[in-house]
Design a protein around this motif. Structure first.
Motif, PDB file in Angstrom:
ATOM      1  N   LEU A 191       0.912  -1.112  -0.047  1.00  0.00           N
ATOM      2  CA  LEU A 191       0.266  -0.182   0.006  1.00  0.00           C
ATOM      3  C   LEU A 191       0.831   1.239   0.019  1.00  0.00           C
ATOM      4  N   LEU A 192       0.469   2.221  -0.902  1.00  0.00           N
ATOM      5  CA  LEU A 192       1.312   3.505  -0.821  1.00  0.00           C
ATOM      6  C   LEU A 192       0.411   4.731  -0.673  1.00  0.00           C
ATOM      7  N   ALA A 193       1.001   5.402   0.327  1.00  0.00           N
ATOM      8  CA  ALA A 193       0.070   6.608   0.607  1.00  0.00           C
ATOM      9  C   ALA A 193      -1.350   6.076   1.086  1.00  0.00           C
ATOM     10  N   ALA A 204       3.989   8.677   3.651  1.00  0.00           N
ATOM     11  CA  ALA A 204       4.776   9.816   4.020  1.00  0.00           C
ATOM     12  C   ALA A 204       4.196  10.433   5.361  1.00  0.00           C
ATOM     13  N   ASP A 205       5.178  11.114   6.200  1.00  0.00           N
ATOM     14  CA  ASP A 205       4.706  11.374   7.465  1.00  0.00           C
ATOM     15  C   ASP A 205       3.967  12.578   7.396  1.00  0.00           C
ATOM     16  N   ASN A 206       2.658  12.364   7.336  1.00  0.00           N
ATOM     17  CA  ASN A 206       1.791  13.574   7.084  1.00  0.00           C
ATOM     18  C   ASN A 206       1.702  14.329   8.515  1.00  0.00           C
ATOM     19  N   ARG A 207       1.582  13.573   9.602  1.00  0.00           N
ATOM     20  CA  ARG A 207       1.060  13.897  10.745  1.00  0.00           C
ATOM     21  C   ARG A 207       2.116  14.932  11.318  1.00  0.00           C
ATOM     22  N   THR A 208       3.245  14.588  11.350  1.00  0.00           N
ATOM     23  CA  THR A 208       4.254  15.389  11.994  1.00  0.00           C
ATOM     24  C   THR A 208       4.420  16.765  11.507  1.00  0.00           C
ATOM     25  N   SER A 209       4.163  16.810  10.140  1.00  0.00           N
ATOM     26  CA  SER A 209       4.339  18.036   9.253  1.00  0.00           C
ATOM     27  C   SER A 209       3.170  18.851   9.775  1.00  0.00           C
ATOM     28  N   ALA A 210       2.033  18.196   9.689  1.00  0.00           N
ATOM     29  CA  ALA A 210       0.688  18.873   9.859  1.00  0.00           C
ATOM     30  C   ALA A 210       0.861  19.536  11.476  1.00  0.00           C
ATOM     31  N   VAL A 211       1.384  19.111  12.289  1.00  0.00           N
ATOM     32  CA  VAL A 211       1.474  19.597  13.583  1.00  0.00           C
ATOM     33  C   VAL A 211       2.509  20.773  13.520  1.00  0.00           C
ATOM     34  N   ALA A 212       3.606  20.564  12.811  1.00  0.00           N
ATOM     35  CA  ALA A 212       4.643  21.740  12.704  1.00  0.00           C
ATOM     36  C   ALA A 212       3.774  22.856  11.961  1.00  0.00           C
ATOM     37  N   LEU A 213       3.008  22.458  11.142  1.00  0.00           N
ATOM     38  CA  LEU A 213       2.419  23.572  10.271  1.00  0.00           C
ATOM     39  C   LEU A 213       1.511  24.309  10.814  1.00  0.00           C
ATOM     40  N   GLY A 214       0.666  23.590  11.923  1.00  0.00           N
ATOM     41  CA  GLY A 214      -0.219  24.228  12.813  1.00  0.00           C
ATOM     42  C   GLY A 214       0.396  25.169  14.063  1.00  0.00           C
ATOM     43  N   PRO A 225       9.081  13.352  -0.001  1.00  0.00           N
ATOM     44  CA  PRO A 225      10.038  12.731  -0.869  1.00  0.00           C
ATOM     45  C   PRO A 225       9.175  11.828  -1.673  1.00  0.00           C
ATOM     46  N   MET A 226       8.776  12.491  -2.793  1.00  0.00           N
ATOM     47  CA  MET A 226       7.730  11.634  -3.843  1.00  0.00           C
ATOM     48  C   MET A 226       8.625  10.460  -4.773  1.00  0.00           C
ATOM     49  N   ARG A 227       9.724  10.744  -5.003  1.00  0.00           N
ATOM     50  CA  ARG A 227      10.604   9.428  -5.731  1.00  0.00           C
ATOM     51  C   ARG A 227      10.832   8.435  -4.946  1.00  0.00           C
ATOM     52  N   ALA A 228      11.251   8.952  -3.451  1.00  0.00           N
ATOM     53  CA  ALA A 228      11.618   7.863  -2.409  1.00  0.00           C
ATOM     54  C   ALA A 228      10.180   7.075  -2.136  1.00  0.00           C
ATOM     55  N   LEU A 229       9.100   7.587  -2.062  1.00  0.00           N
ATOM     56  CA  LEU A 229       7.856   7.047  -1.840  1.00  0.00           C
ATOM     57  C   LEU A 229       7.559   5.800  -2.987  1.00  0.00           C
ATOM     58  N   GLY A 230       7.826   6.038  -4.068  1.00  0.00           N
ATOM     59  CA  GLY A 230       7.535   5.197  -5.266  1.00  0.00           C
ATOM     60  C   GLY A 230       8.798   4.110  -5.238  1.00  0.00           C
ATOM     61  N   GLY A 231      10.005   4.345  -4.837  1.00  0.00           N
ATOM     62  CA  GLY A 231      11.010   3.684  -4.581  1.00  0.00           C
ATOM     63  C   GLY A 231      11.125   2.484  -3.680  1.00  0.00           C
ATOM     64  N   THR A 232      10.448   3.124  -2.602  1.00  0.00           N
ATOM     65  CA  THR A 232      10.462   2.346  -1.448  1.00  0.00           C
ATOM     66  C   THR A 232       9.401   1.321  -1.536  1.00  0.00           C
ATOM     67  N   ALA A 233       8.405   1.669  -2.205  1.00  0.00           N
ATOM     68  CA  ALA A 233       7.237   0.705  -2.538  1.00  0.00           C
ATOM     69  C   ALA A 233       7.894  -0.276  -3.397  1.00  0.00           C
ATOM     70  N   GLU A 291       6.574   1.461   6.374  1.00  0.00           N
ATOM     71  CA  GLU A 291       7.536   2.529   6.172  1.00  0.00           C
ATOM     72  C   GLU A 291       7.055   3.748   6.423  1.00  0.00           C
ATOM     73  N   LEU A 292       7.629   4.786   7.128  1.00  0.00           N
ATOM     74  CA  LEU A 292       6.866   6.060   7.168  1.00  0.00           C
ATOM     75  C   LEU A 292       8.050   6.884   6.780  1.00  0.00           C
ATOM     76  N   LEU A 293       8.062   7.556   5.861  1.00  0.00           N
ATOM     77  CA  LEU A 293       8.993   8.593   5.283  1.00  0.00           C
ATOM     78  C   LEU A 293       8.838   9.943   5.612  1.00  0.00           C
ATOM     79  N   PRO A 294      10.043  10.637   6.076  1.00  0.00           N
ATOM     80  CA  PRO A 294       9.909  11.986   6.533  1.00  0.00           C
ATOM     81  C   PRO A 294       9.710  12.991   5.453  1.00  0.00           C
ATOM     82  N   THR A 295       8.764  14.063   6.144  1.00  0.00           N
ATOM     83  CA  THR A 295       8.353  14.977   5.079  1.00  0.00           C
ATOM     84  C   THR A 295       9.053  16.430   5.843  1.00  0.00           C
ATOM     85  N   GLU A 296       8.957  17.606   5.237  1.00  0.00           N
ATOM     86  CA  GLU A 296       9.878  18.682   5.518  1.00  0.00           C
ATOM     87  C   GLU A 296       8.776  19.836   5.430  1.00  0.00           C
TER      88      GLU A 296
END
Lengths: 337, 337
Positions: free
Chosen positions: A142-144, A156-166, A292-300, A318-323
DNA sequence: GTTACCGATGTAACCGTTTTCAGAAACCGG
DNA sequence: CCGGTTTCTGAAAACGGTTACATCGGTAAC
């Protein structure tokens, strides 16, 4: 007709078994015999039939990937990352975009008959359909999309960045925050929305902030523009939020453009953020979150390959970091363009 | 093991021929027999093996598409348009990105063994390699690549828009025009460059204008930025051109950004244009040329399908219209942002 | 009551490989 | 020169479907 292995065998004066061995370097074949076979194959311009081979080997040597759509840079990059890794491992890639198609599940079932394993991305088919595939023995990643039982997943780690954004929005002085997007439309959006709520939970408990959901259909610029227009129209009844946190960049760009056209200053009057960091976000000075879009695909692709080859059996997630990328659209103070 | 058609036959008490007929609705089968077969198939959870079927039918029911890369919105959209039409016609899509890979031709040969026909896009493999495929009987459609002999082709009309763009630049007062891109890198670029030269031919014969080629490696923003830096550095020896016509939007955006950062006004001091009309071009106010990307892919898919099914034998060459989109980056007069 | 025909079914060939198994040939040390 | 290994090679059985052809009741036409 195309020449078959029998033609080559006859031409070289050997049996088809020997031809097969000579061509694929398996078993032992005397040097001069091999040479004779290669020569014959060359002369007849012979290429072994993929279908015959696949049937005998009982494998496709191909992987599938299912995604909702390909427009927008996001999916394209992910698919590209996937293809790159798959090709490295000598596996072809079959793509299937479910787009709006009604018979998506049937199409996926069909795809499943043509590959040794597949990646299922985002909101394309139901959990049930995925489990049906898995129960038939098809390796699936499963991807995304959040894990289902023990099925491998890459996110992708949506949550961490969503918190940071908030927090960032709060730090920039926002008190009334609106989230634009449809949490039901995609698990990614769901997480962004819930992460944002978490970030604002404390402040909103103290009555220092509010966070609202502006639910929309669609992910495009027009949708963003429509949200802005609605907000502007109902402005006297309900004041504009201080910040729009959008589920992706297209929404944010359309929204921001419409606000600016109506002389609502961004970021001085309203903060705006997107998600994905598409190229246009850079030129529009849009605060956003980079994945990390390419990395998402590559990891999958890598996980799937491990499943298909049987190199791994225990599930992985796998949970890939976002920024968080802050730009002018949320930086009122420096007043930079 | 997965159940085979023989298991179903036994379970339903009929022969495999009848099972095959019942499942694919071919030949004549009595109603209650069919029901019995379907029932048995259902119970055994039987799905016919694609490989067995394909081998018997001697077809893959899949098409391939080869492209250089998928980054940038251009290729992604084209591929999406291709997939959409192919899926409509019940053909799966195999993708192959040659990217930088050295063994591109071998990979394409490999792909050719897995599909009934393929689209070859842009600068991916040599003309020779393409002809080799065709001579082996593989249906091929060229996309964004000039025709080779009688091989079908689909192209965007680069020349007309290049000429229009050249005239536009002249009309906006440009006299010293530079084209940024590598004509050898892609046939599309080649046509843009030669169209531009044509547009300026008359003026340049009268000594009223000049047009130079700034040849570069690569298509990215960094490349564009590098061109700008070089031009700025050598400014005293050789004055800046009045207009930069770039081979694509990424080049133009990178270049424009660097100029602006160095306080060279665009469009007041220098005009800039790109090609493709990516989303970022809109937000950056970049003049560009819009191509019907989805339609390019879709048309290629349609032509290929006609070849594969044998519905058409005489070659076709499609030229799809493009559209000049003028924006702020070439409009000094209105002085709009 | 034949004859002719038709629909439903089964038998078996075929699609083009890989691979097992067994026999033939070559080699090797004694 | 001979028994025992190796190395090569071929016959034939998969792999899992589709389909041409033959067969066999049954029915309609005469």
């Amino acid at each position: 007709m195309r020449p078959t292995i029998r033609d080559v065998a006859q031409h070289a004066g050997v049996s088809i078994a020997t031809v097969s061995r000579a061509l694929r370097d398996s078993g032992s074949v005397r040097k001069d015999t091999r040479a004779r076979v290669l020569e014959a194959a060359e002369q007849l311009n012979f290429t072994p039939s993929r279908l015959g081979r696949q049937l005998a080997e009982r494998r496709h040597a191909a992987n599938g990937i299912v995604f909702p759509d390909l427009s927008g840079p996001y999916y394209a990059e992910v698919v590209l990352g996937y293809e790159a890794v798959a090709a490295e491992r000598e596996r072809s890639v079959l793509i299937l975009s479910t787009h709006g198609r009604a018979n998506a599940e049937a199409m996926v079932e069909d795809l499943a008959t043509r590959c040794d394993g597949m990646v299922v991305m985002g909101r394309t088919i139901s959990d049930d359909a995925v489990e049906r595939l898995v129960s038939r023995g098809m390796p699936v990643v499963l991807l995304a999309r959040p894990p289902i039982g023990d099925i491998d997943s890459v996110n992708a780690d949506n949550r961490t960045s969503a918190v940071a954004l908030g927090r960032h929005m709060l730090a920039q002085g926002a008190r009334r925050v609106a989230f634009v997007g449809d949490p039901a439309a995609s698990p990614d959006v769901q997480e962004r929305w819930s992460g944002l709520q978490d970030a604002l939970a404390e402040a909103s408990a103290k009555g220092e902030a509010t966070v609202d959901l502006v639910s929309v259909q669609g992910f495009g610029e027009e949708t963003g523009a429509a949200v802005a227009r609605r907000a502007l129209e109902s402005r006297n009844r309900r004041p504009l939020p201080d910040a729009f946190v959008c589920a992706n960049d297209e929404l944010a760009l359309g929204l921001m453009d419409t606000l600016l056209a109506a002389d609502v200053a961004v970021p001085d009057r309203v903060l705006v953020s997107g998600w994905d960091d598409v190229m246009a976000a850079r030129y529009a000075g849009l605060t956003t979150v980079r994945q990390p879009m390419r990395a998402l695909g590559g990891t999958a692709a890598r996980l799937l390959d491990e499943l298909v080859t049987g190199a791994r059996t225990e599930p992985r997630h796998e949970l890939l970091p976002t920024e968080l990328v802050t730009r002018a659209s949320t930086s009122p103070h420096p007043a930079q363009k």
